[in-house]
Design a protein around this motif. Sequence first.
Motif, PDB file in Angstrom:
ATOM      1  N   GLY A 128       0.789  -1.224   0.000  1.00 56.91           N
ATOM      2  CA  GLY A 128       0.000   0.000   0.000  1.00 56.91           C
ATOM      3  C   GLY A 128       0.820   1.273   0.000  1.00 56.91           C
ATOM      4  N   ALA A 129       2.106   1.180   0.320  1.00 56.38           N
ATOM      5  CA  ALA A 129       2.948   2.373   0.464  1.00 56.38           C
ATOM      6  C   ALA A 129       3.800   2.688  -0.756  1.00 56.38           C
ATOM      7  N   VAL A 130       4.005   1.712  -1.634  1.00 53.63           N
ATOM      8  CA  VAL A 130       4.901   1.926  -2.781  1.00 53.63           C
ATOM      9  C   VAL A 130       4.191   1.592  -4.085  1.00 53.63           C
ATOM     10  N   ALA A 131       4.691   2.186  -5.154  1.00 54.98           N
ATOM     11  CA  ALA A 131       4.134   1.924  -6.487  1.00 54.98           C
ATOM     12  C   ALA A 131       4.911   0.835  -7.222  1.00 54.98           C
ATOM     13  N   VAL A 132       6.127   0.537  -6.772  1.00 56.50           N
ATOM     14  CA  VAL A 132       6.934  -0.498  -7.426  1.00 56.50           C
ATOM     15  C   VAL A 132       6.404  -1.874  -7.033  1.00 56.50           C
ATOM     16  N   PRO A 133       6.736  -2.910  -7.807  1.00 54.79           N
ATOM     17  CA  PRO A 133       6.263  -4.252  -7.474  1.00 54.79           C
ATOM     18  C   PRO A 133       6.769  -4.720  -6.116  1.00 54.79           C
ATOM     19  N   VAL A 134       5.918  -5.483  -5.419  1.00 53.83           N
ATOM     20  CA  VAL A 134       6.279  -6.117  -4.156  1.00 53.83           C
ATOM     21  C   VAL A 134       6.368  -7.614  -4.413  1.00 53.83           C
ATOM     22  N   ILE A 135       7.462  -8.203  -3.962  1.00 49.55           N
ATOM     23  CA  ILE A 135       7.733  -9.624  -4.124  1.00 49.55           C
ATOM     24  C   ILE A 135       7.826 -10.227  -2.729  1.00 49.55           C
ATOM     25  N   VAL A 136       7.241 -11.402  -2.516  1.00 47.68           N
ATOM     26  CA  VAL A 136       7.298 -12.055  -1.208  1.00 47.68           C
ATOM     27  C   VAL A 136       8.313 -13.182  -1.269  1.00 47.68           C
ATOM     28  N   LYS A 137       9.276 -13.133  -0.355  1.00 45.69           N
ATOM     29  CA  LYS A 137      10.365 -14.123  -0.287  1.00 45.69           C
ATOM     30  C   LYS A 137      10.191 -14.970   0.969  1.00 45.69           C
ATOM     31  N   GLY A 138      10.539 -16.253   0.841  1.00 47.44           N
ATOM     32  CA  GLY A 138      10.408 -17.146   1.983  1.00 47.44           C
ATOM     33  C   GLY A 138       9.197 -18.036   1.852  1.00 47.44           C
ATOM     34  N   VAL A 139       8.672 -18.134   0.657  1.00 46.82           N
ATOM     35  CA  VAL A 139       7.484 -18.930   0.395  1.00 46.82           C
ATOM     36  C   VAL A 139       7.896 -20.387   0.252  1.00 46.82           C
ATOM     37  N   LEU A 140       7.235 -21.271   1.014  1.00 47.13           N
ATOM     38  CA  LEU A 140       7.545 -22.697   0.940  1.00 47.13           C
ATOM     39  C   LEU A 140       6.306 -23.568   0.750  1.00 47.13           C
ATOM     40  N   SER A 141       5.155 -22.936   0.542  1.00 46.23           N
ATOM     41  CA  SER A 141       3.941 -23.720   0.321  1.00 46.23           C
ATOM     42  C   SER A 141       3.076 -23.038  -0.724  1.00 46.23           C
ATOM     43  N   ALA A 142       2.278 -23.843  -1.389  1.00 48.60           N
ATOM     44  CA  ALA A 142       1.341 -23.306  -2.373  1.00 48.60           C
ATOM     45  C   ALA A 142       0.342 -22.372  -1.700  1.00 48.60           C
ATOM     46  N   ASP A 143      -0.061 -22.682  -0.471  1.00 49.62           N
ATOM     47  CA  ASP A 143      -1.009 -21.817   0.250  1.00 49.62           C
ATOM     48  C   ASP A 143      -0.421 -20.434   0.496  1.00 49.62           C
ATOM     49  N   ASP A 144       0.849 -20.374   0.946  1.00 44.83           N
ATOM     50  CA  ASP A 144       1.479 -19.066   1.157  1.00 44.83           C
ATOM     51  C   ASP A 144       1.661 -18.325  -0.167  1.00 44.83           C
ATOM     52  N   ALA A 145       1.974 -19.055  -1.230  1.00 43.42           N
ATOM     53  CA  ALA A 145       2.115 -18.413  -2.544  1.00 43.42           C
ATOM     54  C   ALA A 145       0.790 -17.808  -2.986  1.00 43.42           C
ATOM     55  N   ARG A 146      -0.284 -18.573  -2.834  1.00 46.97           N
ATOM     56  CA  ARG A 146      -1.614 -18.042  -3.198  1.00 46.97           C
ATOM     57  C   ARG A 146      -1.978 -16.835  -2.333  1.00 46.97           C
ATOM     58  N   ALA A 147      -1.665 -16.901  -1.046  1.00 49.76           N
ATOM     59  CA  ALA A 147      -1.957 -15.784  -0.145  1.00 49.76           C
ATOM     60  C   ALA A 147      -1.167 -14.542  -0.552  1.00 49.76           C
ATOM     61  N   VAL A 149      -0.035 -13.736  -3.557  1.00 52.01           N
ATOM     62  CA  VAL A 149      -0.606 -13.197  -4.800  1.00 52.01           C
ATOM     63  C   VAL A 149      -1.950 -12.532  -4.529  1.00 52.01           C
ATOM     64  N   ALA A 150      -2.756 -13.131  -3.663  1.00 50.76           N
ATOM     65  CA  ALA A 150      -4.052 -12.531  -3.315  1.00 50.76           C
ATOM     66  C   ALA A 150      -3.875 -11.170  -2.662  1.00 50.76           C
ATOM     67  N   ARG A 151      -2.746 -10.957  -1.997  1.00 51.87           N
ATOM     68  CA  ARG A 151      -2.468  -9.683  -1.338  1.00 51.87           C
ATOM     69  C   ARG A 151      -1.759  -8.701  -2.259  1.00 51.87           C
ATOM     70  N   GLY A 152      -1.596  -9.064  -3.508  1.00 54.26           N
ATOM     71  CA  GLY A 152      -1.017  -8.136  -4.475  1.00 54.26           C
ATOM     72  C   GLY A 152       0.445  -8.330  -4.774  1.00 54.26           C
ATOM     73  N   ALA A 153       1.064  -9.389  -4.246  1.00 51.57           N
ATOM     74  CA  ALA A 153       2.469  -9.642  -4.578  1.00 51.57           C
ATOM     75  C   ALA A 153       2.581  -9.895  -6.067  1.00 51.57           C
ATOM     76  N   ARG A 154       3.603  -9.317  -6.674  1.00 48.09           N
ATOM     77  CA  ARG A 154       3.810  -9.469  -8.113  1.00 48.09           C
ATOM     78  C   ARG A 154       4.789 -10.586  -8.445  1.00 48.09           C
ATOM     79  N   GLY A 155       5.329 -11.251  -7.407  1.00 47.84           N
ATOM     80  CA  GLY A 155       6.228 -12.372  -7.582  1.00 47.84           C
ATOM     81  C   GLY A 155       6.478 -13.037  -6.252  1.00 47.84           C
ATOM     82  N   VAL A 156       6.959 -14.279  -6.287  1.00 47.39           N
ATOM     83  CA  VAL A 156       7.318 -14.976  -5.058  1.00 47.39           C
ATOM     84  C   VAL A 156       8.698 -15.596  -5.224  1.00 47.39           C
ATOM     85  N   VAL A 157       9.430 -15.658  -4.120  1.00 47.26           N
ATOM     86  CA  VAL A 157      10.739 -16.293  -4.094  1.00 47.26           C
ATOM     87  C   VAL A 157      10.631 -17.491  -3.156  1.00 47.26           C
ATOM     88  N   VAL A 158      10.912 -18.670  -3.693  1.00 48.21           N
ATOM     89  CA  VAL A 158      10.883 -19.892  -2.904  1.00 48.21           C
ATOM     90  C   VAL A 158      12.210 -19.996  -2.177  1.00 48.21           C
TER      91      VAL A 158
END
Length: 189
Positions: A128-147, A149-158
């Motif tokens: 909500g604070a930045v206009a650049v893409p937000v990527i979530v790192k530390g994802v180890l499950s499909a559920d966290d990956a879906r969560a 992306v649902a929150r607006g992450a533009r990429g995930v790092v396993v």
Amino acid sequence: MVNCLDLTLSLDLLGIPLFAPILVGPVADQRRFHAEGELATARGAAAGKAAMVVSSRAGHPFAAIAAAAPTPLVLQVFAGDGATAVRGQAVEAERAGAKAIVVTIDASDAAGRPPARTDWAVVDAVRGAVAVPVIVKGVLSADDARAAVARGARGVVVSNYGRVAATGRPAPLEAVAPIVDAVGPRVPV
């Protein structure tokens, strides 16, 4: 026996033009190893035509690293530092030219204990604070990956932040396929 002289590895990753799919990963406080620390790493990344992910725990301010070399920079922050601090770091880095923000959700605390839960409020605050893409790192499950992306992450790092298998969590390599199946068509993994 395939001619690969004209092979191109260039790509666009979330608006970041890359010569090849290579990113210099975040390493905290590089001044412990060399006086110039991240400044020299940024120059090396630029010479190698690579983007650099800068740790929020770098030995130099993000703006100084950005001024050191003309290479795309991404800021990596830790969700465990809290929404207010992380949001401030992200906004400051965006002002200094960060091309994206990576929010690490799985980092151990100072005692080495794994996080009790994922603090999605931090991801929401950064997004909500930045206009650049937000990527979530530390994802180890499909559920966290879906969560993510649902929150607006533009990429995930396993990744597992280097924790050993004794934690009972899967190795990143084991988690890639289910995560790609879950979100791969929508965002880079």
